[in-house]
Design an enzyme around this catalytic site. Structure first.
Site, mmCIF file in Angstrom:
data_model
loop_
_atom_site.group_PDB
_atom_site.id
_atom_site.type_symbol
_atom_site.label_atom_id
_atom_site.label_comp_id
_atom_site.label_asym_id
_atom_site.label_seq_id
_atom_site.Cartn_x
_atom_site.Cartn_y
_atom_site.Cartn_z
ATOM 1 N N LYS A 15 18.279 -17.768 -58.626
ATOM 2 C CA LYS A 15 19.425 -18.511 -58.080
ATOM 3 C C LYS A 15 19.413 -18.509 -56.552
ATOM 4 C CE LYS A 15 22.644 -15.922 -59.947
ATOM 5 N NZ LYS A 15 21.881 -14.804 -60.518
ATOM 6 N N ARG A 125 11.835 -6.922 -55.440
ATOM 7 C CA ARG A 125 12.536 -7.842 -54.540
ATOM 8 C C ARG A 125 12.876 -7.155 -53.218
ATOM 9 N NH1 ARG A 125 17.829 -11.077 -56.515
ATOM 10 N NH2 ARG A 125 18.780 -9.018 -56.708
ATOM 11 N N ARG A 159 17.749 -3.923 -52.077
ATOM 12 C CA ARG A 159 19.164 -3.735 -52.380
ATOM 13 C C ARG A 159 19.368 -2.420 -53.123
ATOM 14 N NH1 ARG A 159 21.384 -9.298 -54.939
ATOM 15 N NH2 ARG A 159 22.406 -7.733 -56.239
ATOM 16 N N ARG A 170 22.903 -4.000 -64.989
ATOM 17 C CA ARG A 170 23.348 -5.324 -64.539
ATOM 18 C C ARG A 170 22.922 -6.396 -65.547
ATOM 19 N NH1 ARG A 170 20.405 -5.544 -59.260
ATOM 20 N NH2 ARG A 170 21.184 -7.660 -59.082
HETATM 21 P P1 AMP Z 1 24.761 -10.245 -57.231
HETATM 22 O O1 AMP Z 1 24.369 -10.238 -55.788
HETATM 23 O O2 AMP Z 1 25.309 -11.567 -57.671
HETATM 24 O O3 AMP Z 1 23.664 -9.733 -58.146
HETATM 25 O O4 AMP Z 1 25.976 -9.221 -57.376
HETATM 26 C C1 AMP Z 1 25.826 -7.852 -57.051
HETATM 27 C C2 AMP Z 1 27.028 -7.064 -57.561
HETATM 28 O O5 AMP Z 1 28.224 -7.555 -56.934
HETATM 29 C C3 AMP Z 1 27.304 -7.201 -59.044
HETATM 30 O O6 AMP Z 1 26.529 -6.289 -59.817
HETATM 31 C C4 AMP Z 1 28.805 -6.872 -59.100
HETATM 32 O O7 AMP Z 1 29.032 -5.479 -58.947
HETATM 33 C C5 AMP Z 1 29.322 -7.548 -57.838
HETATM 34 N N1 AMP Z 1 29.702 -8.964 -58.084
HETATM 35 C C6 AMP Z 1 29.125 -10.087 -57.558
HETATM 36 N N2 AMP Z 1 29.727 -11.205 -57.967
HETATM 37 C C7 AMP Z 1 30.727 -10.794 -58.801
HETATM 38 C C8 AMP Z 1 31.707 -11.478 -59.570
HETATM 39 N N3 AMP Z 1 31.767 -12.818 -59.595
HETATM 40 N N4 AMP Z 1 32.574 -10.732 -60.294
HETATM 41 C C9 AMP Z 1 32.537 -9.391 -60.299
HETATM 42 N N5 AMP Z 1 31.622 -8.663 -59.610
HETATM 43 C C10 AMP Z 1 30.722 -9.353 -58.865
#
Ligand code: AMP
Length: 211
Positions: A15, A125, A159, A170
């Protein structure tokens, strides 16, 4: 009016890479709730301190907090957005429609991928701490080791939630919550599915043909 894009896909499904292309080539604005939350952690804001533990464990932050953060950071009148990492569940999908988009057209894109491949992809990554460019130590190495091709920055970071045990959590959270979100958009006739294992340019052309 052109459509906003809503990217749905497992962590590591590409994405962020596609969002970067749509920003560079089509003038979209990229809004990633994960990035917004990581910024809050980096700033050590009250919100950042509140969410750090939840994120480090790979769990979801509360719906109410994320929608507030999203609303504070977008201006739908001035830009065409890519929503990346939002919505993560059906309540968020409904809130995006009723509290943010409010009738603005949007298309949801589901990045379909075999999740078995994602653990390796994510542990390798690296992200440029300066400009956000994304690399992979196996499939997309920077030309000079440790240096960002785009901005020359030398801070390519992993990260904290891209560690194997957290990644597995996740992915499980994603698999447990995605189906109702897909059904929601499918029923509204707003869902496009892409094979996320294809080359990035193929995926880019496919999505481009829909907006
Ligand atoms: P991402 O960068 O999208 O993989 O998000 C990293 C982390 O941020 C996730 O594992 C959640 O802990 C938190 N997070 C990101 N977007 C959301 C969302 N829409 N709702 C709840 N938690 C989120």
């Amino acid at each position: 009016m052109k459509s906003h894009l809503i990217f749905i896909g497992a962590p590591g499904s590409g994405k962020g890479t596609q969002a970067g292309k749509f920003v560079a080539d089509k003038g979209f604005k990229h809004i990633s709730t994960g990035d917004l939350l990581r910024n809050e952690i980096a700033k050590k804001s009250a919100l950042g301190l509140e969410v750090k533990k939840v994120m480090d464990e790979g769990k979801l932050v509360s719906d109410e907090l994320v929608i507030r953060l999203l609303q504070a950071n977008i201006d739908l009148q001035s830009s065409q957005y890519i929503f990346d990492g939002y919505p993560r569940n059906i309540a968020q999908a409904q809130a995006l429609d009723s509290e943010v988009l409010k009738g603005s057209p949007s298309i949801s894109v589901y990045f379909e991928i075999n999740t078995d491949k994602l653990v390796e992809r994510l542990t390798n990554r690296r992200t440029c701490g300066n400009c956000g460019a994304i690399y992979n130590l196996i499939s997309k190495k920077p030309k000079i080791e440790g240096t960002c091709d785009q901005c020359g920055g030398t801070n390519l970071v992993q990260r904290t939630d891209d560690k194997e045990d957290v990644i597995k959590n996740r992915l499980k959270v994603f698999q447990d919550t995605v189906s109702p979100v897909l059904k929601y958009y499918q029923d509204l006739g707003r869902l496009v599915r892409v094979d996320a294992e294809q080359f990035p340019d193929v995926i880019f052309n496919l999505i481009s043909s829909k907006v």
